[in-house]
Design an enzyme around this catalytic site. Structure first.
Site, mmCIF file in Angstrom:
data_model
loop_
_atom_site.group_PDB
_atom_site.id
_atom_site.type_symbol
_atom_site.label_atom_id
_atom_site.label_comp_id
_atom_site.label_asym_id
_atom_site.label_seq_id
_atom_site.Cartn_x
_atom_site.Cartn_y
_atom_site.Cartn_z
ATOM 1 N N HIS A 56 0.824 -0.925 -0.163
ATOM 2 C CA HIS A 56 -0.018 0.029 0.049
ATOM 3 C C HIS A 56 1.340 1.112 0.041
ATOM 4 C CE1 HIS A 56 -3.896 -1.273 0.857
ATOM 5 N NE2 HIS A 56 -3.275 -2.606 1.169
ATOM 6 N N HIS A 78 -6.539 1.155 7.177
ATOM 7 C CA HIS A 78 -7.101 -0.434 7.325
ATOM 8 C C HIS A 78 -7.192 -0.025 9.246
ATOM 9 C CE1 HIS A 78 -5.653 -1.991 4.627
ATOM 10 N NE2 HIS A 78 -6.128 -2.837 3.649
ATOM 11 N N GLU A 81 -4.114 -1.391 11.682
ATOM 12 C CA GLU A 81 -3.312 -0.576 11.896
ATOM 13 C C GLU A 81 -3.180 0.954 12.708
ATOM 14 O OE1 GLU A 81 -1.522 1.117 8.284
ATOM 15 O OE2 GLU A 81 -3.718 0.832 7.415
ATOM 16 N N MET A 206 -10.700 -7.843 5.433
ATOM 17 C CA MET A 206 -10.297 -6.752 6.302
ATOM 18 C C MET A 206 -10.178 -5.415 5.595
ATOM 19 S SD MET A 206 -7.082 -8.844 8.236
ATOM 20 C CE MET A 206 -6.714 -10.756 7.045
ATOM 21 N N SER A 207 -11.543 -5.003 4.773
ATOM 22 C CA SER A 207 -11.313 -3.992 4.666
ATOM 23 C C SER A 207 -12.837 -3.006 3.992
ATOM 24 C CB SER A 207 -10.011 -3.033 2.877
ATOM 25 O OG SER A 207 -10.691 -4.043 2.372
HETATM 26 N N1 HPA Z 1 -9.550 -13.492 5.604
HETATM 27 C C1 HPA Z 1 -9.340 -12.304 5.282
HETATM 28 N N2 HPA Z 1 -8.465 -11.157 4.609
HETATM 29 C C2 HPA Z 1 -7.745 -11.257 3.154
HETATM 30 C C3 HPA Z 1 -7.673 -12.562 3.142
HETATM 31 C C4 HPA Z 1 -8.352 -14.268 3.985
HETATM 32 O O1 HPA Z 1 -7.817 -14.967 3.961
HETATM 33 N N3 HPA Z 1 -7.286 -12.870 2.054
HETATM 34 C C5 HPA Z 1 -7.049 -11.829 2.298
HETATM 35 N N4 HPA Z 1 -7.550 -10.900 2.670
#
Ligand code: HPA
Length: 266
Positions: A56, A78, A81, A206-207
């Site tokens: 990023h 995120h 962070e 996670m985003s």
């Molecule tokens: N889990 C959570 N976040 C992610 C994953 C995953 O398997 N792959 C890419 N981002």
């Protein structure tokens, strides 16, 4: 803060007025390569904090893509962070104030479906916010948006249809499904994966959800695409890693680039 962001973005763009925001997920920077007449603005020049995740960058890229004036977030914040969800609200507010009306949100995600392998593209038709966090927590300014915003159509139906048609016309396979938002930063346990699947999720990541909630709140239309970088822990036999996420994302990013370009040309 928002006024500073708005002023700094306007100064940097020097009269250029993009209407479409593209948020680039992990390893998906290649999407920005095709932007013409680029104006690149480091986040720090706007007043946004530094980004700490590998893959990023932390810059806005404005320019023309598929005949549309776009603003690209090359790098995102995120929650894992340690950034406050309210930061996402302020950023999205400043984008709305400079004239953004549509948001194309992309991310890297894990698949919860055996029939959706790594390298797939999935249009997000809905999400589950399992984070316990929300960018709208805090005092509400009723002039900006409702205290209790409706999320039943968070992903705009017309933009979804345009994306679907674009994919079909260009022979790009586009899965559809529900994105499950976890804070991270750890990848999921097998029991968590089973639970999320039972809850109706197709992919986990996670985003994106904070940006989507804030966009809907400020009246911007959203379309979301997940790049599937791995199968979930109970299907995949090897351990998950961020390196794998970046590798798979970069492979599939070429398909994503084609899809988004054609979508913008429509
Ligand atoms: N889990 C959570 N976040 C992610 C994953 C995953 O398997 N792959 C890419 N981002």
């Amino acid at each position: 803060m928002i006024e500073t962001y708005v002023q700094n973005i306007k100064t940097a763009l020097n009269g250029f007025d993009p209407t479409v925001l593209i948020i680039l997920g992990s390893g998906l920077s290649v999407l920005a390569d095709k932007i013409e007449n680029k104006i690149v603005v480091p986040y720090t020049q706007i007043g946004f904090p530094k980004i700490s995740v590998a893959g990023h960058k932390g810059e806005l890229i404005a320019g023309t893509l598929g005949s549309k004036k776009v603003l690209c977030m090359n790098g995102r914040y995120h929650l894992y962070e340690g950034h406050s969800p309210a930061l996402v609200k302020d950023m999205m507010s400043s984008f709305e104030k400079i004239g953004i009306r549509e948001v194309i949100a992309t991310n890297a995600a894990g698949s919860l479906r055996a029939d959706m392998p790594a390298g797939s593209l999935m249009m997000i038709t809905d999400h589950i916010n399992f984070s316990g966090q929300n960018p709208l927590i805090g005092l509400n300014n009723d002039q900006e948006g409702p205290r209790f915003p409706d999320m039943s159509n968070a992903y705009d139906k017309d933009l979804q249809e345009r994306m679907r048609t674009t994919a079909r016309e260009n022979q790009i396979k586009l899965y559809e499904g529900t994105y499950f938002f976890v804070v991270g930063p750890n990848f999921e346990t097998k029991a968590e994966i089973k639970a999320f699947r039972l809850m109706g999720a197709d992919a986990v990541g996670m985003s994106t959800v904070p940006e989507v909630i804030a966009s809907v709140y400020f009246g911007m239309k959203v379309v979301g695409i997940s790049v599937i970088t791995n199968q979930s822990a109970d299907i995949q036999t090897t351990a998950l890693s961020h390196e794998e996420t970046l590798f798979e994302a970069r492979q599939a990013a070429v398909d994503l680039q084609g899809l988004v370009l054609k979508f913008l040309e429509k």
